[in-house]
Scaffold this motif. Structure first.
Motif, PDB file in Angstrom:
ATOM      1  N   TYR A  80       3.660  -6.452   3.399  1.00  0.00           N
ATOM      2  CA  TYR A  80       4.426  -5.794   4.425  1.00  0.00           C
ATOM      3  C   TYR A  80       3.830  -4.433   4.766  1.00  0.00           C
ATOM      4  O   TYR A  80       3.028  -3.889   4.013  1.00  0.00           O
ATOM      5  CB  TYR A  80       5.873  -5.591   3.958  1.00  0.00           C
ATOM      6  CG  TYR A  80       6.672  -6.853   3.924  1.00  0.00           C
ATOM      7  CD1 TYR A  80       6.534  -7.756   2.875  1.00  0.00           C
ATOM      8  CD2 TYR A  80       7.568  -7.156   4.943  1.00  0.00           C
ATOM      9  CE1 TYR A  80       7.259  -8.923   2.845  1.00  0.00           C
ATOM     10  CE2 TYR A  80       8.307  -8.316   4.914  1.00  0.00           C
ATOM     11  CZ  TYR A  80       8.149  -9.196   3.873  1.00  0.00           C
ATOM     12  OH  TYR A  80       8.868 -10.349   3.851  1.00  0.00           O
TER      13      TYR A  80
ATOM     14  N   TYR B 194       7.157   5.693   5.487  1.00  0.00           N
ATOM     15  CA  TYR B 194       8.008   6.645   4.795  1.00  0.00           C
ATOM     16  C   TYR B 194       7.924   8.005   5.479  1.00  0.00           C
ATOM     17  O   TYR B 194       6.915   8.336   6.116  1.00  0.00           O
ATOM     18  CB  TYR B 194       7.570   6.792   3.328  1.00  0.00           C
ATOM     19  CG  TYR B 194       7.991   5.663   2.435  1.00  0.00           C
ATOM     20  CD1 TYR B 194       7.310   4.443   2.456  1.00  0.00           C
ATOM     21  CD2 TYR B 194       9.073   5.793   1.576  1.00  0.00           C
ATOM     22  CE1 TYR B 194       7.700   3.389   1.640  1.00  0.00           C
ATOM     23  CE2 TYR B 194       9.463   4.747   0.748  1.00  0.00           C
ATOM     24  CZ  TYR B 194       8.766   3.562   0.797  1.00  0.00           C
ATOM     25  OH  TYR B 194       9.167   2.520  -0.012  1.00  0.00           O
TER      26      TYR B 194
ATOM     27  N   GLN C 192      10.319  -1.045   7.793  1.00  0.00           N
ATOM     28  CA  GLN C 192       9.359  -1.986   7.226  1.00  0.00           C
ATOM     29  C   GLN C 192       9.275  -3.226   8.102  1.00  0.00           C
ATOM     30  O   GLN C 192      10.276  -3.645   8.680  1.00  0.00           O
ATOM     31  CB  GLN C 192       9.802  -2.391   5.823  1.00  0.00           C
ATOM     32  CG  GLN C 192       8.862  -3.315   5.081  1.00  0.00           C
ATOM     33  CD  GLN C 192       9.440  -3.669   3.721  1.00  0.00           C
ATOM     34  OE1 GLN C 192      10.239  -4.576   3.570  1.00  0.00           O
ATOM     35  NE2 GLN C 192       9.023  -2.927   2.707  1.00  0.00           N
TER      36      GLN C 192
ATOM     37  N   LEU D 109      -1.159  -0.753  -3.767  1.00  0.00           N
ATOM     38  CA  LEU D 109      -0.386  -0.176  -2.686  1.00  0.00           C
ATOM     39  C   LEU D 109      -1.096   1.090  -2.251  1.00  0.00           C
ATOM     40  O   LEU D 109      -1.263   2.006  -3.042  1.00  0.00           O
ATOM     41  CB  LEU D 109       1.020   0.114  -3.167  1.00  0.00           C
ATOM     42  CG  LEU D 109       2.081   0.170  -2.086  1.00  0.00           C
ATOM     43  CD1 LEU D 109       2.163  -1.143  -1.359  1.00  0.00           C
ATOM     44  CD2 LEU D 109       3.408   0.536  -2.691  1.00  0.00           C
TER      45      LEU D 109
ATOM     46  N   GLN E   9       6.288  -2.941  -5.854  1.00  0.00           N
ATOM     47  CA  GLN E   9       6.117  -2.140  -4.658  1.00  0.00           C
ATOM     48  C   GLN E   9       5.161  -2.810  -3.687  1.00  0.00           C
ATOM     49  O   GLN E   9       5.262  -2.641  -2.484  1.00  0.00           O
ATOM     50  CB  GLN E   9       5.581  -0.767  -5.039  1.00  0.00           C
ATOM     51  CG  GLN E   9       4.263  -0.834  -5.777  1.00  0.00           C
ATOM     52  CD  GLN E   9       3.669   0.548  -6.018  1.00  0.00           C
ATOM     53  OE1 GLN E   9       3.988   1.488  -5.328  1.00  0.00           O
ATOM     54  NE2 GLN E   9       2.803   0.651  -7.003  1.00  0.00           N
TER      55      GLN E   9
ATOM     56  N   GLY F  38       6.498  -5.310  -0.713  1.00  0.00           N
ATOM     57  CA  GLY F  38       7.386  -4.884   0.350  1.00  0.00           C
ATOM     58  C   GLY F  38       8.727  -4.353  -0.118  1.00  0.00           C
ATOM     59  O   GLY F  38       9.618  -4.160   0.702  1.00  0.00           O
ATOM     60  N   ASN F  39       8.877  -4.140  -1.399  1.00  0.00           N
ATOM     61  CA  ASN F  39      10.152  -3.612  -1.877  1.00  0.00           C
ATOM     62  C   ASN F  39      10.214  -2.103  -1.692  1.00  0.00           C
ATOM     63  O   ASN F  39       9.256  -1.388  -1.950  1.00  0.00           O
ATOM     64  CB  ASN F  39      10.334  -3.970  -3.352  1.00  0.00           C
ATOM     65  CG  ASN F  39      10.443  -5.466  -3.553  1.00  0.00           C
ATOM     66  OD1 ASN F  39      11.333  -6.107  -3.013  1.00  0.00           O
ATOM     67  ND2 ASN F  39       9.526  -6.028  -4.323  1.00  0.00           N
ATOM     68  N   THR F  40      11.346  -1.628  -1.241  1.00  0.00           N
ATOM     69  CA  THR F  40      11.514  -0.208  -0.947  1.00  0.00           C
ATOM     70  C   THR F  40      11.414   0.622  -2.211  1.00  0.00           C
ATOM     71  O   THR F  40      11.991   0.285  -3.246  1.00  0.00           O
ATOM     72  CB  THR F  40      12.866   0.038  -0.279  1.00  0.00           C
ATOM     73  OG1 THR F  40      12.933  -0.729   0.932  1.00  0.00           O
ATOM     74  CG2 THR F  40      13.044   1.509   0.056  1.00  0.00           C
ATOM     75  N   ILE F  41      10.669   1.710  -2.113  1.00  0.00           N
ATOM     76  CA  ILE F  41      10.513   2.635  -3.225  1.00  0.00           C
ATOM     77  C   ILE F  41      11.446   3.819  -3.000  1.00  0.00           C
ATOM     78  O   ILE F  41      11.499   4.378  -1.910  1.00  0.00           O
ATOM     79  CB  ILE F  41       9.067   3.141  -3.323  1.00  0.00           C
ATOM     80  CG1 ILE F  41       8.092   1.957  -3.368  1.00  0.00           C
ATOM     81  CG2 ILE F  41       8.890   4.025  -4.551  1.00  0.00           C
ATOM     82  CD1 ILE F  41       6.656   2.375  -3.195  1.00  0.00           C
TER      83      ILE F  41
ATOM     84  N   PHE G 235      12.325   7.585  -4.194  1.00  0.00           N
ATOM     85  CA  PHE G 235      11.674   8.701  -4.875  1.00  0.00           C
ATOM     86  C   PHE G 235      12.680   9.735  -5.343  1.00  0.00           C
ATOM     87  O   PHE G 235      13.729   9.946  -4.726  1.00  0.00           O
ATOM     88  CB  PHE G 235      10.689   9.400  -3.929  1.00  0.00           C
ATOM     89  CG  PHE G 235       9.428   8.630  -3.710  1.00  0.00           C
ATOM     90  CD1 PHE G 235       9.361   7.637  -2.756  1.00  0.00           C
ATOM     91  CD2 PHE G 235       8.294   8.914  -4.462  1.00  0.00           C
ATOM     92  CE1 PHE G 235       8.189   6.927  -2.540  1.00  0.00           C
ATOM     93  CE2 PHE G 235       7.118   8.210  -4.260  1.00  0.00           C
ATOM     94  CZ  PHE G 235       7.077   7.215  -3.303  1.00  0.00           C
TER      95      PHE G 235
END
Lengths: 113, 115
Positions: free
Chosen positions: A32, A36, A49, A101, B98, B101-104, B106
């Protein structure tokens, strides 16, 4: 190693639409594209996303062409509070087939009154 | 109700000292990270833990040692601090990888200054 590329900085004015483009030539097939936002003295925060075509939420839209080698974050009618650094994030398959990533260098967006 | 909290927020210390930064997440995530952000705003992942197991260990000096007592905590210990260690260290978490596509999420960051 592949990486993403974004403009270092952009300026715009309140009420305008702002488009920030990110290049990611080696994006993995199943990965994906995520953007941010980071304000000074804070951690990055998820904006939007997508995988392909177009995604829209309450704060932004994300446009992804068919080849997925780039993406464009669109911020409608920006305000002064949208001044921040915007990061493009994709997963990239490295030479040894491991996923990494990769964070872009970030685009510093300055909104002027 | 901070989701990812890290302490201390600011830390000024002398070269050669040993210091720790603590991190806790209350999101129920199974994966936690430490990132380093330098003065040019480049974010680089240092470590990643999934259910207390180390899964990503980027090329960082072995003076940096993460410890995860449980999946809600990931602490970072730094030995023999050097001037070049001055940076902002972010703790983060996600549910799942991560890279998928999983949201991180912070934390607010820990500003480390080595003098």
């Amino acid at each position: 190693l592949a990486k993403t590329t974004q403009p270092i900085s952009m300026d715009s004015y309140e009420g305008q639409e702002v488009n920030i483009t990110c290049s990611h030539n080696n994006i993995a097939t199943n990965d994906y594209i995520t953007w941010y936002q980071q304000f000074p003295s804070q951690g990055p925060r998820f904006i939007i996303q997508g995988y392909k075509t177009k995604v829209t939420n309450e704060v932004a839209s994300l446009f992804i062409p068919a080849d997925r080698k780039s993406s464009t974050l669109s911020l409608p009618r920006v305000s002064l509070s949208d001044t921040a650094v915007y990061y493009c994030l994709v997963g990239v398959k490295s030479m040894d087939s491991n996923y990494q990533l990769i964070w872009g260098a970030g685009t510093k967006l300055i909104i002027k009154p | 109700d901070t989701a990812v909290s890290q302490t201390p927020k600011y830390l000024v210390t002398q070269m050669g000292n040993d210091k720790s930064i603590k991190c806790e997440q209350n999101l129920g995530h199974d994966t936690m990270y430490w990132y380093k952000q330098d003065s040019k705003k480049f974010l680089k992942i240092m470590f990643s833990y999934n259910n207390k197991e180390l899964i990503i260990n980027e090329t960082v000096p072995n003076r940096f040692s993460p410890k995860s007592p449980d999946k809600a905590h990931l602490n970072l210990h730094i030995n023999s601090l050097e001037l070049g260690d001055s940076a902002v260290y972010f703790c983060a978490s996600s549910q799942g990888s991560q890279a998928r596509g999983n949201t991180i999420y912070f934390g607010e960051g820990s500003w480390l200054t080595v003098v």
